[in-house]
Structures are given as structure tokens and as C-alpha cells.
Design a protein around this motif. Structure first.
Motif, PDB file in Angstrom:
ATOM      1  N   LEU A   1      -1.549 -14.823 -29.236  1.00  0.00           N
ATOM      2  CA  LEU A   1      -2.345 -15.677 -28.352  1.00  0.00           C
ATOM      3  C   LEU A   1      -1.910 -15.344 -26.939  1.00  0.00           C
ATOM      4  O   LEU A   1      -0.730 -15.519 -26.600  1.00  0.00           O
TER       5      LEU A   1
ATOM      6  N   ILE B   1      -6.208 -13.230 -29.491  1.00  0.00           N
ATOM      7  CA  ILE B   1      -7.051 -14.277 -28.913  1.00  0.00           C
ATOM      8  C   ILE B   1      -6.582 -14.516 -27.479  1.00  0.00           C
ATOM      9  O   ILE B   1      -5.405 -14.773 -27.244  1.00  0.00           O
TER      10      ILE B   1
ATOM     11  N   ASP C   1     -11.135 -12.462 -29.733  1.00  0.00           N
ATOM     12  CA  ASP C   1     -11.755 -13.759 -29.494  1.00  0.00           C
ATOM     13  C   ASP C   1     -11.127 -14.355 -28.240  1.00  0.00           C
ATOM     14  O   ASP C   1     -10.155 -13.821 -27.709  1.00  0.00           O
ATOM     15  N   TYR C   2     -11.692 -15.450 -27.770  1.00  0.00           N
ATOM     16  CA  TYR C   2     -11.101 -16.145 -26.634  1.00  0.00           C
ATOM     17  C   TYR C   2     -11.300 -17.632 -26.834  1.00  0.00           C
ATOM     18  O   TYR C   2     -12.239 -18.060 -27.509  1.00  0.00           O
TER      19      TYR C   2
ATOM     20  N   ARG D   1     -10.022 -21.137 -35.001  1.00  0.00           N
ATOM     21  CA  ARG D   1     -10.288 -19.765 -34.546  1.00  0.00           C
ATOM     22  C   ARG D   1      -9.231 -18.802 -35.092  1.00  0.00           C
ATOM     23  O   ARG D   1      -9.536 -17.666 -35.434  1.00  0.00           O
TER      24      ARG D   1
ATOM     25  N   LEU E   1      -9.914 -15.591 -37.561  1.00  0.00           N
ATOM     26  CA  LEU E   1      -9.398 -14.260 -37.236  1.00  0.00           C
ATOM     27  C   LEU E   1      -8.469 -13.748 -38.343  1.00  0.00           C
ATOM     28  O   LEU E   1      -8.482 -12.571 -38.681  1.00  0.00           O
TER      29      LEU E   1
ATOM     30  N   TRP F   1     -17.229 -14.466 -37.054  1.00  0.00           N
ATOM     31  CA  TRP F   1     -16.319 -15.393 -36.373  1.00  0.00           C
ATOM     32  C   TRP F   1     -16.231 -16.726 -37.113  1.00  0.00           C
ATOM     33  O   TRP F   1     -15.384 -17.537 -36.806  1.00  0.00           O
TER      34      TRP F   1
ATOM     35  N   TYR G   1     -17.534 -21.684 -35.517  1.00  0.00           N
ATOM     36  CA  TYR G   1     -17.345 -21.143 -34.173  1.00  0.00           C
ATOM     37  C   TYR G   1     -18.147 -21.940 -33.158  1.00  0.00           C
ATOM     38  O   TYR G   1     -19.348 -22.115 -33.302  1.00  0.00           O
TER      39      TYR G   1
END
Ligand code: CA
Length: 234
Positions: free
Chosen positions: A50, A77, A98-99, A112, A116, A186, A190
Motif C-alpha cells: 500500500l 495499491i 488499484d488506488y 480492495r 487484488l 476488480w 468496487y
């Protein structure tokens, strides 16, 4: 259990994420800076990182680029400021999966991460009952080793890019909407922006097309989504 590296300079946010991840039985390591993240990465060998964008010294984008160059299978992420437009989040171009925009609900972040994780963590039995290879035109997808080839040369894909290619190869010649791609890759929970799909398609095109601004294979279906042309059907 998956190992997660939290890279965030604000201690209160770091601790909040850590507490929530540990409740979910993740193994957690923290870094306060990009420099520390690179050291921890080498010893901790995380499954997912992260990355806060705004870090003192090296920023999250630079860390993302370095980590991605060292580990293609790492899940990444980005933790971004809410005001940032996803089109301008260069970390996604440089290899993030992803963010999540700050401030975030820890439960959302964990959803999330779990989505992932399904891409990053390999299940050795996942494709046992299916055909191992899908070939089309100059491409070959190997579902067992998760490798992808163009004219016999491997194209290195991140886990997210691999699943995008696999979705198209299992639906060659069929238009797939952005929302469906988002749901399938995703996850249905999401709640981010479907532009994440466009960012990944753009990155994928730069790897697979001869001219990514004039694609031969992965085509845009205007106002809808994308299609991977079935060139063997013509
Ligand atoms: Ca920060």
C-alpha cells in the motif's frame, strides 16, 4: 496469509490500517518513507504494497516504479489524495493495480485488498479442468504459468494485466463493457472509478500493440468498452 507492506508517513493512518489488517489476519510490516519501503521490501517480501503518494523524500510513484521493476507479481495499491484526478495518477501508469482515495474507510480498503489478492495469490488448481492455452493470431496465453506471448516472445504482465488479457481471450471477438471488466477483475464491490479500466488498457496496449495509439488487437468500442478482435475468425 498474505503479507502487506504499508508505506505511509502519517503514523495515525499507518496504525489504523495496521490494526484493521491484523484483525483480518494479515501479516503486516510498516515503512515511513520510500527509502525504508525499499529496504523492508527486500527482507519482508510482501504480496501487496500500500503506497501513499505524498511521502517525504522519494514519493509513492517513484517507489511504485522501483517495486514494479523488481517484482512483476507484487500487488500495488496507491493511497491518493481525494482531489487527485485518476487520469493524472501517474502511479497507475507506472504499474499500480488499484488506488484508494483518502480519507478512506478501512473496510473499503480491505475489500480492495481482497479483490487484488485474488489476482496476486496463485491457486495452483485454478485452471486444472480447462485447456491450458488459448491462441489467437500471434498471441498465446498460458493459463497455467500465467504467461503471455506475442510471436513466441513473452510479454511481461502484472497480475491485473494478466486477468484483463485472460478475460478478453476467453471472450474473443466480443465487446466487453467497462462495468463488466470492472466487476470481473476488480470485483463487484468496487466503488472506485471505471477509469481504472482505461488506465490498465492503455498500459496493456503499450505492451502488446505495434502502435498503441492505433491498436490492431485491443480495440475501443466507443461509449461502451473494449473488444479483442478474433483475428483467426476472419
Ligand atoms: Ca503522506
Amino acid at each position: 496469509m498474505s503479507k502487506i507492506l504499508i508505506v505511509e508517513d502519517e503514523e495515525s493512518i499507518r496504525k489504523l490500517i495496521r490494526v484493521n489488517l491484523e484483525m483480518d489476519k494479515y501479516i503486516v510490516e510498516e515503512a515511513e518513507s520510500g527509502e525504508e519501503a525499499l529496504e523492508k521490501f527486500a527482507t519482508f517480501n510482501p504480496d501487496i504494497a500500500l503506497l501513499d503518494v505524498m511521502l517525504p523524500g522519494m514519493d509513492g510513484f517513484q517507489v511504485c516504479k522501483i517495486l514494479r521493476s523488481q517484482d512483476l507479481d507484487l500487488g500495488i495499491i496507491m493511497l491518493t489524495a481525494k482531489s487527485q484526478d485518476i487520469d493524472k495518477i501517474e502511479g497507475l501508469e507506472s504499474g499500480a493495480d488499484d488506488y484508494v482515495a483518502k480519507p478512506f474507510n478501512p473496510k473499503e480498503l480491505i475489500l480492495r485488498i481482497k479483490s487484488l489478492e485474488r489476482r496476486v495469490i496463485r491457486n495452483p488448481k485454478e485452471h486444472e479442468k480447462e485447456d491450458r492455452f488459448i491462441e489467437n493470431s500471434c498471441f498465446k496465453l498460458d493459463k497455467k504459468s500465467r504467461k503471455f506471448y506475442k510471436n513466441g516472445d513473452e510479454i511481461e504482465l502484472t497480475p491485473t494485466e494478466y486477468f484483463v488479457v485472460k478475460l478478453f481471450f476467453e471472450n474473443l471477438g466480443e465487446a466487453i463493457s467497462r462495468d463488466e471488466i470492472l466487476d470481473r477483475i476488480w470485483g463487484e464491490d468496487y466503488i472506485g472509478d471505471s477509469k481504472i479500466v482505461d488506465v490498465n488498457i492503455r498500459r496493456l496496449r503499450s505492451k502488446i500493440e505495434d502502435d498503441s495509439s492505433n491498436p490492431d488487437y485491443l480495440q475501443t468500442v466507443w461509449g461502451m468498452g473494449y473488444i479483442w478482435e478474433d483475428l483467426d475468425a476472419k
